[in-house]
Design an enzyme around this catalytic site. Structure first.
Site, PDB file in Angstrom:
ATOM      1  N   GLU A 177       0.816  -1.219   0.000  1.00  0.00           N
ATOM      2  CA  GLU A 177       0.000   0.000   0.000  1.00  0.00           C
ATOM      3  C   GLU A 177       0.853   1.275   0.000  1.00  0.00           C
ATOM      4  O   GLU A 177       0.811   2.077   0.953  1.00  0.00           O
ATOM      5  CB  GLU A 177      -0.978   0.000   1.178  1.00  0.00           C
ATOM      6  CG  GLU A 177      -2.022  -1.096   1.077  1.00  0.00           C
ATOM      7  CD  GLU A 177      -3.093  -1.012   2.152  1.00  0.00           C
ATOM      8  OE1 GLU A 177      -2.882  -0.346   3.169  1.00  0.00           O
ATOM      9  OE2 GLU A 177      -4.155  -1.631   1.955  1.00  0.00           O
ATOM     10  N   GLU A 334      -6.649  -7.961  -0.560  1.00  0.00           N
ATOM     11  CA  GLU A 334      -7.038  -7.979   0.857  1.00  0.00           C
ATOM     12  C   GLU A 334      -8.478  -7.527   0.985  1.00  0.00           C
ATOM     13  O   GLU A 334      -8.890  -6.579   0.301  1.00  0.00           O
ATOM     14  CB  GLU A 334      -6.230  -6.966   1.679  1.00  0.00           C
ATOM     15  CG  GLU A 334      -4.777  -7.213   1.842  1.00  0.00           C
ATOM     16  CD  GLU A 334      -4.130  -6.081   2.668  1.00  0.00           C
ATOM     17  OE1 GLU A 334      -4.837  -5.395   3.436  1.00  0.00           O
ATOM     18  OE2 GLU A 334      -2.930  -5.888   2.499  1.00  0.00           O
TER      19      GLU A 334
HETATM   20  C1  GLA Z   1      -4.208  -2.637   5.026  1.00  0.00           C
HETATM   21  C2  GLA Z   1      -2.831  -3.262   5.103  1.00  0.00           C
HETATM   22  C3  GLA Z   1      -2.780  -4.492   5.947  1.00  0.00           C
HETATM   23  C4  GLA Z   1      -3.609  -4.338   7.193  1.00  0.00           C
HETATM   24  C5  GLA Z   1      -5.021  -4.000   6.799  1.00  0.00           C
HETATM   25  C6  GLA Z   1      -5.943  -3.889   7.990  1.00  0.00           C
HETATM   26  O1  GLA Z   1      -4.922  -3.020   3.958  1.00  0.00           O
HETATM   27  O2  GLA Z   1      -2.292  -3.559   3.840  1.00  0.00           O
HETATM   28  O3  GLA Z   1      -1.433  -4.755   6.282  1.00  0.00           O
HETATM   29  O4  GLA Z   1      -3.082  -3.321   7.979  1.00  0.00           O
HETATM   30  O5  GLA Z   1      -5.027  -2.764   6.141  1.00  0.00           O
HETATM   31  O6  GLA Z   1      -7.257  -3.631   7.585  1.00  0.00           O
END
Ligand code: GLA
Length: 701
Positions: A177, A334
């Site tokens: 991210e 995710e």
């Molecule tokens: C983000 C991050 C993860 C985690 C999630 C929690 O998407 O990439 O590592 O912290 O949020 O929701």
């Protein structure tokens, strides 16, 4: 601790039972798993080794076939500068490989180790207010720091060399991210890099002074060194400077990605490389530019859990992600099995919601369903975040739903590679978003994301599937209808692109405060809406923003008198210059002026909506535009989502009932989740999902 040779793991097991045969082949997609990828972020480093064996066994039970490993493991892989420990990762990959689970191996560069930050304080990012951010969290790095770049290069190279040929590794997950937590760094090194970036963009200071309009408030620059990032200042910093700094910061992160990507490509050609986006959620990253640099587009999505119909925002994000992928399948990298830990109130998902959410992404083109995370953590900042294996273990509702979802995805394997059929396009531009929300605008109530969601919601409720596109897209002619909830910043070439689209027969609907400034944040002079004035056939001498809570009534200019529409936030003194009034202001500061207009241009028409409409009232206006564009609309029952994926051989209707009432929709073919056939009608029980392989002819040419 070792600096041993690259691993030679045992021979790969034959295609595991959890992997279904591949049908569609998407360019750049990992060679395994076949079917729909299923799994999540796997953090074995947080657990003793005996748990790893249980993990792999449970992954087998759930049908997990892909996990992302090592995302935040830098401090464990390189515990001290230049000293490496890969033994544990070797063992993890070997175990996963033996279990038939493919690996999306991460570079751990989103978690700079404490030794790096201590030894090279320049790595620490600095906020606009001059606060230097410390270690102890994550993402604590300056993207323009040479020490960070050197260290990130070293660990990436070590991983690439060691695992390039590892049979478990099917994909690289670069970083995590980008742009999250720290949208931009304002330190001295960033300032120097910003100056170099500006020199590249403008060539000389005269060009910069012109573009930034520095005659205003006497901001003229005579030396490059005088220029700083837009740090905290007595009042509004030059908006063009702010906009350029956002562009620079996006590019600085992108350069970090490209540096790692190219290293990995050099050592492991042929292994696809991605990084996880946060499509609608991350304002500061221009994902149109990033999408061109990844092999596969991957996205992370989290529900706005407290919103009652949060599945609509989910759809918007999935549609934007698919559009970033150029319409090809993408990876849901995710999402959550239930609650997250970072919203004000972390609402747990209700029974069946996990499945509906997952299959909604799938319906809108995701060929992977992945979660953060595999096993719920016992320690650390995210210990209350849900996971595939909850704190309570396997005798839990979440685990049962995870196992059921794995079975669903196996049943849906044949859908892989198919594409989503869309009927309209919505324009989305990050740079316009940045500019719109700088200070000193006519109203603080005009927000990009809310406008996008308001308009998207009505398209969703009408049952239209939409793609997103940038304003200069050469593909607008693919859509009979193009919708613009806001494009405050619009360049002349992009405006010409929209005009061409309408002339050639397209229907364009544009909402207020669009076409106002150019790429330098400079007003398109001559009256509003600047770059779109001619195309829309209107001329606006003055905006008339409304007071908080104030509303205006709009009366249909022709046809039978219906109930008036209600707008808020904005009104304008619209004058007709070729367009006709469809609705007019009945009251408020623009009383008597046209409010919604239509301008026939060439073979098409350009509509203008000069106030903020939402809900059914916006739907009323859009319905006129659908008819104008010849877009057939047959809204599904309330709360029902219908999307079609079209493959080489077959098309698939993905039907999701988000409501608590049973529904029936048209459907003909073989239902893949229940194995039942349907002839004409598809029964969709409350809260359920059905995926029908349609009997009809495939649509893709
Ligand atoms: C983000 C991050 C993860 C985690 C999630 C929690 O998407 O990439 O590592 O912290 O949020 O929701």
């Amino acid at each position: 601790m070792t600096l041993s040779n690259p691993v030679s793991p045992s021979e790969p097991p034959s295609e595991s039972s959890s992997e279904s045969p591949t049908t569609g082949a998407v360019p750049g997609w990992p060679r395994r798993p076949g079917g729909i990828a299923y799994g999540g972020d796997y953090n074995p480093e947080q657990w003793p080794e005996q748990v790893w064996r249980e993990d792999v066994e449970l992954m087998g039970q759930a049908g997990v076939n892909l996990v992302s490993v090592g995302i935040f493991s830098w401090a464990l892989l390189e515990p001290a500068e230049g000293q490496y420990d890969f033994d544990w990762l070797d063992r993890v990959l070997e175990l996963l490989h033996q279990g038939g689970v493919a690996v999306d191996l991460a570079t751990p560069t989103a978690a700079p180790p404490a030794w790096l930050v201590r030894r090279y304080p320049e790595v620490r990012p600095q906020t606009r207010e001059g606060v230097v951010l410390g270690p102890g969290a994550r993402n604590g790095f300056c993207p323009s720091s040479p020490a960070y770049a050197e260290a990130a290069t070293r660990i990436t190279e070590q991983l690439a060399k060691r695992y390039a040929g590892h049979p478990a590794v099917v994909m690289w997950h670069v970083h995590n991210e980008y742009g999250g937590h720290v949208p931009a760094c304002y330190c001295e090194r960033s300032a120097a890099a910003f100056r170099r970036w500006l020199a590249d963009r403008y060539g000389d200071l005269a060009g910069l002074n012109r573009a930034w309009g520095t005659a205003f408030w006497g901001q003229r620059y005579g030396e490059w060194e005088e220029i700083e990032p837009p740090r905290a200042a007595p009042t509004t910093v030059n908006p063009a400077q702010q906009l350029d700094f956002l562009r620079f910061s996006n590019d600085a992160y992108l350069a970090c990605f490209i540096r790692e990507r190219d290293l990995l490509r050099g050592h492991a050609p042929g292994i696809p490389i991605t990084t996880n986006f946060m499509a609608t959620a991350c304002k500061n990253i221009d994902y149109w530019r990033w999408a061109a640099e990844v092999d596969v587009v991957a996205n992370d999505h989290y529900l706005q859990a407290e919103q009652p119909e949060n599945h609509i925002e989910l759809s918007m994000t999935a549609d934007l992600t698919r559009s970033l992928a150029g319409g090809r399948p993408w990876m849901l990298m995710e999402h959550s099995t239930s609650a997250v830990n970072w919203q004000p109130r972390n609402i747990a998902k209700r029974p069946g919601e996990l499945r509906r959410n997952s299959l909604a992404h799938f319906g809108r083109g995701a060929d992977s369903v992945m979660f953060f995370q595999w096993r719920a953590g016992a320690s650390g900042a995210e210990k209350f975040h849900s996971a595939m294996v909850p704190h309570g273990g396997t005798d839990t509702r979440i685990w049962r739903e995870v196992v059921e979802l794995g079975a669903d995805l196996r049943a849906l394997a044949e859908v892989r590679g198919s594409e989503v059929a869309a009927q309209a396009a919505v324009l989305w531009d990050w740079q316009s978003w940045w500019a719109l929300e700088l200070e000193g605008r006519p109203s603080v109530d005009v927000g990009f994301r809310q406008l996008m969601l308001d308009w998207y919601e009505q398209l969703w409720r009408a049952g239209l599937t939409v793609d997103f596109a940038p304003p200069d897209s050469p593909r607008l002619d693919d859509y009979p209808l193009v919708v613009v909830p806001n494009l405050y910043l619009l360049t002349e070439p992009a405006a010409a692109n929209l005009a061409r689209y309408v002339e050639r027969g397209g229907t364009l609907v544009v909402s207020f405060f669009s076409g106002i400034v150019d790429a330098d944040e400079r007003i398109h002079l001559g009256g509003y809406p600047g770059a779109l004035r001619e195309l829309l056939g209107v001329w606006v001498p003055e905006f008339r923003p409304l007071r908080a809570g104030e509303t205006v009534r709009l009366r249909a200019a022709d046809g039978p008198p219906g109930a008036p529409l209600t707008g808020d936030v904005w009104a304008e003194e619209v004058q007709l210059h070729g367009a006709e009034a469809i609705w007019s202001y009945e009251d408020g500061p623009a009383a008597g002026a046209p409010a919604v207009t239509r301008h026939p241009v060439g073979d098409g028409a350009a509509w203008y909506v000069s106030t903020r409409l939402r809900g059914p009232e916006l739907a009323t206006v859009l319905a006129r535009a659908y008819a104008d564009a010849g877009v057939p609309v047959s809204p599904p029952p309330a709360g029902v989502e219908l999307v079609r994926r079209v493959g080489e051989q077959d098309s698939y209707l993905v039907a999701i009932n988000h409501s608590d009432r049973d529904a029936t929709v048209a459907g003909q073919g073989h239902e893949l989740l229940t194995g039942a056939d349907c002839a004409g009608q598809l029964f969709l029980p409350a809260g359920q999902v059905r995926v029908v392989r349609e009997a009809a002819e495939p649509r893709r040419s």
